[in-house]
Design an enzyme around this catalytic site. Sequence first.
Site, PDB file in Angstrom:
ATOM      1  N   GLY A 112      52.185  35.635 -31.145  1.00 53.81           N
ATOM      2  CA  GLY A 112      50.880  35.709 -31.784  1.00 53.81           C
ATOM      3  C   GLY A 112      50.797  36.812 -32.818  1.00 53.81           C
ATOM      4  O   GLY A 112      51.791  37.161 -33.475  1.00 53.81           O
ATOM      5  N   GLY A 114      50.330  40.286 -32.788  1.00 52.18           N
ATOM      6  CA  GLY A 114      51.165  41.478 -32.663  1.00 52.18           C
ATOM      7  C   GLY A 114      52.629  41.161 -32.862  1.00 52.18           C
ATOM      8  O   GLY A 114      53.367  41.895 -33.541  1.00 52.18           O
ATOM      9  N   ASP A 137      44.275  31.467 -28.571  1.00 54.26           N
ATOM     10  CA  ASP A 137      43.077  31.885 -29.308  1.00 54.26           C
ATOM     11  C   ASP A 137      42.942  31.214 -30.674  1.00 54.26           C
ATOM     12  O   ASP A 137      41.889  31.301 -31.302  1.00 54.26           O
ATOM     13  CB  ASP A 137      43.072  33.403 -29.506  1.00 54.26           C
ATOM     14  CG  ASP A 137      42.962  34.154 -28.191  1.00 54.26           C
ATOM     15  OD1 ASP A 137      42.442  33.573 -27.227  1.00 54.26           O
ATOM     16  OD2 ASP A 137      43.410  35.321 -28.135  1.00 54.26           O
ATOM     17  N   ARG A 172      20.776  26.465 -11.333  1.00 53.46           N
ATOM     18  CA  ARG A 172      21.242  27.799 -11.699  1.00 53.46           C
ATOM     19  C   ARG A 172      21.656  27.885 -13.169  1.00 53.46           C
ATOM     20  O   ARG A 172      21.900  26.886 -13.829  1.00 53.46           O
ATOM     21  CB  ARG A 172      22.456  28.189 -10.847  1.00 53.46           C
ATOM     22  CG  ARG A 172      22.125  28.532  -9.413  1.00 53.46           C
ATOM     23  CD  ARG A 172      23.398  28.712  -8.615  1.00 53.46           C
ATOM     24  NE  ARG A 172      23.113  29.151  -7.254  1.00 53.46           N
ATOM     25  CZ  ARG A 172      23.935  28.989  -6.228  1.00 53.46           C
ATOM     26  NH1 ARG A 172      25.106  28.372  -6.416  1.00 53.46           N
ATOM     27  NH2 ARG A 172      23.620  29.428  -5.022  1.00 53.46           N
ATOM     28  N   GLN A 284      43.613  29.535 -17.853  1.00 50.12           N
ATOM     29  CA  GLN A 284      43.552  28.879 -19.160  1.00 50.12           C
ATOM     30  C   GLN A 284      44.902  28.882 -19.884  1.00 50.12           C
ATOM     31  O   GLN A 284      45.136  28.077 -20.779  1.00 50.12           O
ATOM     32  CB  GLN A 284      42.505  29.561 -20.042  1.00 50.12           C
ATOM     33  CG  GLN A 284      41.086  29.442 -19.517  1.00 50.12           C
ATOM     34  CD  GLN A 284      40.152  30.460 -20.146  1.00 50.12           C
ATOM     35  OE1 GLN A 284      39.615  30.242 -21.214  1.00 50.12           O
ATOM     36  NE2 GLN A 284      39.953  31.593 -19.488  1.00 50.12           N
TER      37      GLN A 284
END
Length: 383
Positions: A112, A114, A137, A172, A284
């Site tokens: 990614g 970095g 992301d 809720r 995820q």
Amino acid sequence: MKRIGMLTSGGDCQGLNSTLRGVAKALYQEYGNDIEIYGFRDGYRGLIEGDYRLMTSRDFSGILTIGGTILGTSRQPFKNMKDPDENGVTKCDKMVKTYKDMELDCLVILGGNGTTKSANMLREEGCNVISLPKTIDNDLWGTDMTFGYQTAMDIATDVIDKIHSTATSHSRVFVVEIMGHGAGWLTLTSGIAGGADIILIPEIPYSLEAVCRTLEARRKRGHTFSIIAVAEGAISKEEAALSKKEFKAARAAMKEPSIGFRLANELNSMCDQEVRVVNPGHFQRGGGPDAYDRVLTTRLGAGAARLIKHQQYGNMVALRNNDIIAVPLSEVAGKLKVVPTDDQMVETARAIGISFGDGAEYKDEKKKKKKDKEKDKDKKKKE
């Protein structure tokens, strides 16, 4: 004889193995026995320490659907790459030495933001490098889609889908915290796909009052439950006004483990409904890639092999307008692809009544009321 090094760096995600497979199969197809592929263990750590192994075609067989990475991965922060050790040698120096000692023709790097910055650093040091865009992301500049994103979106959407039944049963409010520190792509798209009522992302600072107002408006319309999809990097309007130093201090002092739990605590004290939190976390990033990512990673891998064949080094393989292209690492490194506040996806969400917690829908209401009043005045004058 071609000598190619490969590594996976940073956080893992779906599609790393299928990408490695795509690169290797295309290279073996092109060069046959005239190629050697070396896999570095645990990302840049393996390159720094010279920890690698010669791989064979069998290593890349049967891994299309497998999650994680057969090479292992680790985080090696870019900001520390040129910090000298007690002998005055940097991690960058060690990586370049390993590259040269192995007489590599190219180093293929999967990672990614970095990771891409470090890949560009190695390019600047004279190494032949090709990178591939990995992150759930979808925040890497230069590519329309990163691999892992689509699969992670499927998982996050499934979580939101399944929360609807229990939210409805108990009347809720559920806060579902989705991964994404600096960019809200994953939360935005999974929120739309999962039918969230409120979506909070880093690019659009939210107001607690606006969120509460939306929840109350839903209750008045007869909706007994609400789903809030919040990115882990979402920020309030108050936080957006802070300096970087002040923001870090405020987050460090936060008593809750994450923004989702903080939001739930705040809403519980302000609203009449019971608020619960769901945080799927690293779930995820787990498991194998879906069909879309299997195709994408195979295309990207074959694209990397094509660049190696034509010696087009110093590039990231990217997806642009459904074409696989090469984007210079110098243009990619250090750039974050965030969600534009006027992005069509944001506009689509607003058009169907999804709130971003910024009160924009209420500004529109005020404008409408003002116009209605002006029309009434004009009507009375005419009468």
